[in-house]
Design a protein around this motif. Structure first.
Motif, PDB file in Angstrom:
ATOM      1  N   VAL A 190       0.834  -1.202   0.000  1.00 14.58           N
ATOM      2  CA  VAL A 190       0.000   0.000   0.000  1.00 14.58           C
ATOM      3  C   VAL A 190       0.871   1.254   0.000  1.00 14.58           C
ATOM      4  CG1 VAL A 190      -1.697   1.326   1.316  1.00 14.58           C
ATOM      5  CG2 VAL A 190      -1.941  -1.158   1.102  1.00 14.58           C
ATOM      6  N   GLY A 191       1.892   1.278   0.858  1.00 13.12           N
ATOM      7  CA  GLY A 191       2.769   2.433   0.923  1.00 13.12           C
ATOM      8  C   GLY A 191       3.527   2.672  -0.373  1.00 13.12           C
ATOM      9  N   ALA A 192       4.005   1.580  -0.974  1.00 18.17           N
ATOM     10  CA  ALA A 192       4.765   1.723  -2.222  1.00 18.17           C
ATOM     11  C   ALA A 192       3.889   2.270  -3.340  1.00 18.17           C
ATOM     12  CB  ALA A 192       5.358   0.373  -2.624  1.00 18.17           C
ATOM     13  N   LEU A 193       2.645   1.796  -3.434  1.00 16.37           N
ATOM     14  CA  LEU A 193       1.740   2.303  -4.463  1.00 16.37           C
ATOM     15  C   LEU A 193       1.398   3.764  -4.229  1.00 16.37           C
ATOM     16  CD1 LEU A 193      -0.700  -0.735  -4.804  1.00 16.37           C
ATOM     17  CD2 LEU A 193       1.017   0.004  -6.461  1.00 16.37           C
ATOM     18  N   ALA A 194       1.196   4.133  -2.971  1.00 13.78           N
ATOM     19  CA  ALA A 194       0.846   5.524  -2.664  1.00 13.78           C
ATOM     20  C   ALA A 194       1.982   6.477  -2.992  1.00 13.78           C
ATOM     21  CB  ALA A 194       0.473   5.644  -1.189  1.00 13.78           C
ATOM     22  N   ASP A 252       1.483  14.307  -4.555  1.00 16.76           N
ATOM     23  CA  ASP A 252       1.808  15.535  -5.277  1.00 16.76           C
ATOM     24  C   ASP A 252       2.972  16.237  -4.579  1.00 16.76           C
ATOM     25  OD1 ASP A 252       0.745  16.991  -3.089  1.00 16.76           O
ATOM     26  OD2 ASP A 252      -1.196  17.272  -4.074  1.00 16.76           O
ATOM     27  N   ALA A 253       3.415  17.354  -5.133  1.00 14.49           N
ATOM     28  CA  ALA A 253       4.624  18.017  -4.623  1.00 14.49           C
ATOM     29  C   ALA A 253       4.445  18.476  -3.180  1.00 14.49           C
ATOM     30  CB  ALA A 253       4.976  19.194  -5.523  1.00 14.49           C
ATOM     31  N   ARG A 254       3.267  19.012  -2.843  1.00  9.21           N
ATOM     32  CA  ARG A 254       3.042  19.466  -1.468  1.00  9.21           C
ATOM     33  C   ARG A 254       3.107  18.296  -0.492  1.00  9.21           C
ATOM     34  NH1 ARG A 254       0.780  24.568  -0.564  1.00  9.21           N
ATOM     35  NH2 ARG A 254       0.171  25.715  -2.442  1.00  9.21           N
ATOM     36  N   ALA A 255       2.473  17.190  -0.858  1.00 10.03           N
ATOM     37  CA  ALA A 255       2.475  16.034   0.034  1.00 10.03           C
ATOM     38  C   ALA A 255       3.877  15.443   0.170  1.00 10.03           C
ATOM     39  CB  ALA A 255       1.495  14.985  -0.474  1.00 10.03           C
ATOM     40  N   GLN A 256       4.607  15.352  -0.933  1.00  8.56           N
ATOM     41  CA  GLN A 256       5.979  14.851  -0.848  1.00  8.56           C
ATOM     42  C   GLN A 256       6.804  15.690   0.111  1.00  8.56           C
ATOM     43  OE1 GLN A 256       7.722  14.549  -4.751  1.00  8.56           O
ATOM     44  NE2 GLN A 256       6.058  13.293  -5.545  1.00  8.56           N
ATOM     45  N   ALA A 257       6.670  17.008  -0.002  1.00  5.39           N
ATOM     46  CA  ALA A 257       7.428  17.901   0.869  1.00  5.39           C
ATOM     47  C   ALA A 257       6.970  17.763   2.322  1.00  5.39           C
ATOM     48  CB  ALA A 257       7.273  19.345   0.404  1.00  5.39           C
ATOM     49  N   GLY A 258       5.665  17.665   2.523  1.00  2.80           N
ATOM     50  CA  GLY A 258       5.140  17.537   3.880  1.00  2.80           C
ATOM     51  C   GLY A 258       5.576  16.252   4.551  1.00  2.80           C
ATOM     52  N   VAL A 259       5.496  15.143   3.818  1.00  4.07           N
ATOM     53  CA  VAL A 259       5.935  13.864   4.372  1.00  4.07           C
ATOM     54  C   VAL A 259       7.429  13.904   4.689  1.00  4.07           C
ATOM     55  CG1 VAL A 259       6.275  11.413   3.834  1.00  4.07           C
ATOM     56  CG2 VAL A 259       4.098  12.519   3.283  1.00  4.07           C
ATOM     57  N   SER A 260       8.219  14.473   3.810  1.00  4.09           N
ATOM     58  CA  SER A 260       9.663  14.554   4.033  1.00  4.09           C
ATOM     59  C   SER A 260      10.012  15.414   5.247  1.00  4.09           C
ATOM     60  CB  SER A 260      10.366  15.109   2.789  1.00  4.09           C
ATOM     61  OG  SER A 260      10.243  14.224   1.704  1.00  4.09           O
ATOM     62  N   ARG A 261       9.271  16.499   5.448  1.00  4.25           N
ATOM     63  CA  ARG A 261       9.532  17.343   6.628  1.00  4.25           C
ATOM     64  C   ARG A 261       9.331  16.566   7.918  1.00  4.25           C
ATOM     65  NH1 ARG A 261       6.676  21.277   3.692  1.00  4.25           N
ATOM     66  NH2 ARG A 261       4.776  20.844   4.898  1.00  4.25           N
ATOM     67  N   ILE A 262       8.403  15.632   7.908  1.00  9.20           N
ATOM     68  CA  ILE A 262       8.063  14.897   9.129  1.00  9.20           C
ATOM     69  C   ILE A 262       8.866  13.601   9.250  1.00  9.20           C
ATOM     70  CG2 ILE A 262       6.192  13.708  10.353  1.00  9.20           C
ATOM     71  CD1 ILE A 262       4.275  15.750   9.041  1.00  9.20           C
ATOM     72  N   LEU A 263       8.981  12.853   8.177  1.00  9.53           N
ATOM     73  CA  LEU A 263       9.599  11.525   8.240  1.00  9.53           C
ATOM     74  C   LEU A 263      11.013  11.477   7.676  1.00  9.53           C
ATOM     75  CD1 LEU A 263       6.623   9.184   7.265  1.00  9.53           C
ATOM     76  CD2 LEU A 263       7.376   9.900   9.544  1.00  9.53           C
ATOM     77  N   GLY A 264      11.485  12.571   7.114  1.00 11.81           N
ATOM     78  CA  GLY A 264      12.834  12.570   6.555  1.00 11.81           C
ATOM     79  C   GLY A 264      12.920  11.644   5.359  1.00 11.81           C
ATOM     80  N   GLU A 305      12.416   8.441   5.387  1.00 12.98           N
ATOM     81  CA  GLU A 305      11.570   7.256   5.577  1.00 12.98           C
ATOM     82  C   GLU A 305      10.451   7.245   4.535  1.00 12.98           C
ATOM     83  OE1 GLU A 305       8.703   5.540   9.155  1.00 12.98           O
ATOM     84  OE2 GLU A 305      10.419   6.825   9.640  1.00 12.98           O
ATOM     85  N   SER A 306      10.354   6.162   3.784  1.00 14.47           N
ATOM     86  CA  SER A 306       9.322   6.051   2.754  1.00 14.47           C
ATOM     87  C   SER A 306       7.987   5.656   3.380  1.00 14.47           C
ATOM     88  CB  SER A 306       9.727   5.006   1.719  1.00 14.47           C
ATOM     89  OG  SER A 306       9.687   3.705   2.294  1.00 14.47           O
ATOM     90  N   LEU A 307       6.918   5.794   2.597  1.00  9.19           N
ATOM     91  CA  LEU A 307       5.612   5.349   3.072  1.00  9.19           C
ATOM     92  C   LEU A 307       5.610   3.843   3.326  1.00  9.19           C
ATOM     93  CD1 LEU A 307       3.173   7.368   0.750  1.00  9.19           C
ATOM     94  CD2 LEU A 307       4.181   8.041   2.942  1.00  9.19           C
ATOM     95  N   TRP A 346       4.604   0.387  11.035  1.00  8.14           N
ATOM     96  CA  TRP A 346       5.139   0.806  12.332  1.00  8.14           C
ATOM     97  C   TRP A 346       4.129   0.712  13.477  1.00  8.14           C
ATOM     98  CZ3 TRP A 346       4.477   5.270  15.524  1.00  8.14           C
ATOM     99  CH2 TRP A 346       5.484   5.465  16.472  1.00  8.14           C
ATOM    100  N   PRO A 347       2.860   1.116  13.313  1.00  9.75           N
ATOM    101  CA  PRO A 347       1.939   1.002  14.443  1.00  9.75           C
ATOM    102  C   PRO A 347       1.709  -0.431  14.924  1.00  9.75           C
ATOM    103  CG  PRO A 347       1.122   2.628  12.908  1.00  9.75           C
ATOM    104  CD  PRO A 347       2.252   1.917  12.227  1.00  9.75           C
TER     105      PRO A 347
END
Length: 263
Positions: free
Chosen positions: A30-34, A39-51, A53-55, A61-62
């Protein structure tokens, strides 16, 4: 005799242990497909939080953290599923007092969006969001009342005793002997612009309704599951994983959209 007792004890523990969701491989698919559809905003937002770490890395993790001694994780099991009776919608029944996957998704979304949240809190929240979206596409995580999402439905899968929930979480997937990247690649090439558009709905109510409908088709007539069961339900499994990946991207794109686009 001691060896027999040990085997029986291990089997009993396996059958009574609470099942996880999709298992490692399913959540990573699921993470790999997502990841492909952020989009660019989401990529940047995820990177700011997870560095870095890929989806796919974050997705399981939970479940891993459920072994933590921290009080939060000991109480987190209800956050992985919802319960919807046959013939009802989630909106009609709502969440129990302890909360569920829908209430958790809303809570963690608010944490990610809150600029005052600590980085640690946002990391936990984002990883949980990634995980929950996957969970809600596993048909038995939209469970019927009374059988613990199929955990109480005892079956054998190619001769091995288990339960229906575990079959759908992991055993069905693991039997294919594919890595998560191989499975994701097989699903990726099937995607068309039409189904990407049709499935890019960030509303959990839509996902839950689909999973509840799929759930009604997967309870077996006989407890002895094998080639016929796999043949009948493999397309359902693939579709659930594929939709989950597209919906996870859609949900993250929505979270990290500008405020005007979130309304």
């Amino acid at each position: 005799m001691r060896r027999l007792i040990a085997i029986v004890t291990l089997l009993a523990a396996t059958l009574s242990a609470p099942a996880l969701a999709w298992g490692l491989t399913g959540h990573r698919i699921v993470g790999a497909l997502a990841q492909d559809h952020l989009d660019a905003r989401a990529q940047a937002g995820v990177s700011r939080i997870l560095g870095t770490e890929s989806l796919a890395e974050a997705a399981p993790w939970p479940d891993f953290m459920r072994s933590s001694s921290e009080a939060f994780w000991k109480q987190s099991v209800p956050l992985h599923y919802v319960t919807v009776p046959t013939g009802k919608s989630y909106a009609e029944v709502g969440a129990p007092s302890e909360g569920d996957a829908v209430t958790a998704l809303a809570k963690f979304t608010a944490v990610v969006r809150n600029p005052a949240s600590s980085l640690a809190d946002r990391q936990r929240a984002l990883r949980f969001i990634i995980h929950i979206v996957g969970d809600l596409h596993q048909p038995l995580h939209v469970g019927r009342p009374g059988d613990k999402g199929g955990n109480d439905v005892k079956v054998s899968f190619f001769g091995d005793p288990t339960n229906l929930h575990t079959v759908w979480d992991s055993t069905f997937i693991d039997r294919e002997k594919l890595s998560y990247t191989e499975w994701a690649n097989f699903l990726r090439v099937r995607q068309t612009p039409d189904n990407l558009d049709a499935w890019s709905n960030p509303d959990p109510q839509v996902w839950i309704a689909e999973s509840a409908a799929a759930r009604e088709t997967i309870y077996p007539v006989t407890p002895d599951l094998g080639y016929a069961y796999v043949f009948e339900h493999k397309a359902t499994l693939d579709l659930a994983l594929e939709r989950a990946g597209i919906r996870l991207a859609a949900y993250l794109n929505w979270i990290f959209a500008s405020p005007s686009r979130q309304r």
